[in-house]
Motif scaffolding. Structure first.
Motif, PDB file in Angstrom:
ATOM      1  N   SER A 164       0.933  -1.130   0.067  1.00 24.78           N
ATOM      2  CA  SER A 164       0.026   0.123   0.060  1.00 24.78           C
ATOM      3  C   SER A 164       0.809   1.331   0.164  1.00 24.78           C
ATOM      4  CB  SER A 164      -0.910  -0.052   1.175  1.00 24.78           C
ATOM      5  OG  SER A 164      -0.020   0.124   2.517  1.00 24.78           O
ATOM      6  N   LEU A 165       0.531   2.463  -0.390  1.00 19.76           N
ATOM      7  CA  LEU A 165       1.294   3.546  -0.479  1.00 19.76           C
ATOM      8  C   LEU A 165       1.089   4.308   0.772  1.00 19.76           C
ATOM      9  CD1 LEU A 165       0.130   4.816  -3.982  1.00 19.76           C
ATOM     10  CD2 LEU A 165       2.132   3.532  -3.430  1.00 19.76           C
ATOM     11  N   LEU A 166       2.283   4.854   1.110  1.00 15.84           N
ATOM     12  CA  LEU A 166       2.326   5.828   2.180  1.00 15.84           C
ATOM     13  C   LEU A 166       3.095   7.208   2.056  1.00 15.84           C
ATOM     14  CD1 LEU A 166       2.950   5.890   5.439  1.00 15.84           C
ATOM     15  CD2 LEU A 166       5.013   4.960   5.200  1.00 15.84           C
ATOM     16  N   VAL A 167       2.510   8.050   2.507  1.00 19.68           N
ATOM     17  CA  VAL A 167       2.899   9.417   2.185  1.00 19.68           C
ATOM     18  C   VAL A 167       3.674   9.921   3.779  1.00 19.68           C
ATOM     19  CG1 VAL A 167       2.565  11.884   1.780  1.00 19.68           C
ATOM     20  CG2 VAL A 167       1.267   9.993   0.492  1.00 19.68           C
ATOM     21  N   ASN A 168       4.936  10.259   3.524  1.00 19.98           N
ATOM     22  CA  ASN A 168       5.700  11.003   4.766  1.00 19.98           C
ATOM     23  C   ASN A 168       5.739  12.366   4.457  1.00 19.98           C
ATOM     24  OD1 ASN A 168       6.448   8.608   6.328  1.00 19.98           O
ATOM     25  ND2 ASN A 168       7.491   8.028   4.253  1.00 19.98           N
ATOM     26  N   ALA A 169       4.745  13.126   4.996  1.00 20.71           N
ATOM     27  CA  ALA A 169       4.434  14.442   4.923  1.00 20.71           C
ATOM     28  C   ALA A 169       5.755  15.257   5.322  1.00 20.71           C
ATOM     29  CB  ALA A 169       3.043  15.185   5.385  1.00 20.71           C
ATOM     30  N   LYS A 170       6.170  16.273   4.545  1.00 27.41           N
ATOM     31  CA  LYS A 170       7.251  17.004   5.127  1.00 27.41           C
ATOM     32  C   LYS A 170       6.561  18.275   5.882  1.00 27.41           C
ATOM     33  CE  LYS A 170      11.139  19.867   3.623  1.00 27.41           C
ATOM     34  NZ  LYS A 170      11.963  20.336   2.390  1.00 27.41           N
ATOM     35  N   ILE A 171       6.818  18.386   7.436  1.00 27.85           N
ATOM     36  CA  ILE A 171       6.308  19.268   8.037  1.00 27.85           C
ATOM     37  C   ILE A 171       7.304  20.584   8.338  1.00 27.85           C
ATOM     38  CG2 ILE A 171       5.096  19.899  10.262  1.00 27.85           C
ATOM     39  CD1 ILE A 171       4.107  16.812  10.124  1.00 27.85           C
TER      40      ILE A 171
END
Length: 428
Positions: A186-193
């Motif tokens: 499954s796809l995972l998004v590691n958001a840049k904060i």
């Protein structure tokens, strides 16, 4: 001596035997609780996990026996089994095995032992080691592939000397028992904060709005979650679907003809739990969104409105700024788009639109947090209940079916979502 008297003496003697102490590490307790909560685990396994957890909490054998409807002999048996395996469990944790691997080990301990006459091909330790390999990167074993297959895992287990021989089918069985799938993803998004503190504050604020929606409505403030669903296809199946029959699922025709697409702009009334003032059309431009908001606020022209939206450009447009200024009676100079003043940039327009002193304002969710916008939950319902199997001959028919579903939903299923998330921890 009669049988009942003998049986009574045996029971009394057994009750005098001191129960073996059960001590669980935090990780062992977590794994046992996961087994109890698992919806696909065998009933016997779940009951034995409950038994060990109860024993660790200090509950007596008699109490466990009554509550779990087990014979006291069985309670002592499984307590003894766990006590005997305590060193093996501790050794596994000292080797820092993964939670998945520990799950396999614990399930093995709580499983029935082979009946007399059968031979066990693989030990629990061997199974744990094979599962450990499945959790490793393939490159660590000099294999230029993206993921493990049962054949490669079997070959690697033999290569490392874990087993002398093993079939891919046995490996696949071990993985299935351990709830590990190597062929799916499954796809995972590691958001840049950029600013974690600001991010947490915004998430917490939006969660507080969701939880206070009813109170806000009592004060005359409408809390609305708004977003667009674009590219809704008007698909006509070339042949009718075959309806469900006993032991047969519904069969949907694979081939279809496209008749265009539509965009839906929808409002979710957070306090009432219903969809209000939907807009359906061929596009979702700046003008479309501005007109949609205008139609929405006309429902209650003198009330306060809070719209929760994402950071799409059309949600911070010139048209929207002018609409809010006109509706709120703001007569200051708005400046010029791209040049000066409030209209200069998207940031300046967003600051104006989110001003808490305005009767109509917008709250923007952080990037990659669409799950904070409750309308997304309703979009999921729309897809599952209507769009996934729909067949229409035109965009007009599609539009009418969507509107009919909205009316049907509002009449029969309108209910606020239960929002329990209060924000991320360590917020200051």
């Amino acid at each position: 001596m009669c049988f009942n008297e003998t049986n009574g003496r045996i029971s009394k003697l057994m009750s005098m035997i001191k129960a073996l102490p059960i001590n669980l590490s935090n990780l062992q307790k977590t794994v046992l609780q996961q087994i109890v909560r698992g919806t696909t685990n065998p009933y016997r396994l779940v009951r034995r996990a409950k038994l060990i957890l109860a024993a660790a909490s200090g509950e007596s054998n008699s109490s466990i026996s009554r509550r779990l409807e087990l014979d006291r002999v069985q309670v002592r048996q499984w307590r003894s089994r766990w006590f005997e395996e305590r060193e093996k469990l501790s050794a596994a944790e000292e080797q820092q095995v993964t939670e998945k691997a520990l799950m396999v080990l614990i399930k093995g301990i709580l499983s029935d032992r082979p009946r007399p006459g059968t031979t066990k091909s693989f030990t629990v330790e061997q199974v744990v080691q094979i599962v450990e390999i499945a959790c490793e990167e393939c490159e660590k074993s000099d294999r230029p592939v993206s993921h493990w297959t049962p054949s490669e895992l079997a070959d690697e287990a033999i290569k490392r000397g874990i087993v002398e021989k093993i079939s891919p089918r046995s490996v696949g069985r071990f993985l299935k028992r351990s709830d590990i799938t190597t062929t799916s993803r499954s796809l995972l998004v590691n958001a840049k904060i950029d600013d974690p503190l600001k991010f947490k504050k915004q998430v917490k604020y939006i969660c507080e709005l969701h939880q206070e929606a009813k109170t806000l409505l009592e004060q005359g403030i409408h809390l609305i979650s708004t977003d667009e669903m674009t590219g809704i296809q008007a698909l006509e199946r070339l042949f009718p679907n075959k309806r469900i029959k006993p032991k047969q699922v519904e069969k949907i025709e694979f081939e279809y003809e496209r008749h265009g697409t539509l965009s839906l702009i929808a409002n979710w009334d957070v306090a009432r739990g219903k969809v209000v003032s939907p807009s359906i059309g061929p596009t979702r431009t700046e003008q479309d969104f501005s007109e949609h908001i205008q139609r929405t606020i006309k429902i209650d022209e003198k009330a306060e409105w809070i719209f929760i939206v994402d950071k799409l450009n059309t949600h911070k447009s010139e048209s929207l700024v002018k609409l809010v200024a006109e509706s709120c009676g703001i007569t200051i100079d708005l400046g010029r788009k791209g040049k000066e003043g409030i209209l200069q940039s998207m940031d300046s327009r967003a600051d104006f639109l989110s001003d808490e002193s305005h009767r109509i304002r917008f709250v923007y969710i952080p990037k990659h947090t669409s799950w904070l916008n409750q309308i997304e939950c309703w979009f999921s319902i729309l897809v599952r209940r209507l769009l996934k199997r729909i067949t229409v001959r035109s965009t007009e028919e599609l539009s009418q079916k969507i509107l009919n579903f909205i009316d049907y939903f509002n009449q029969h299923f309108a209910k606020p979502f239960v929002w329990k998330f209060k924000g991320f921890k360590d917020h200051k």
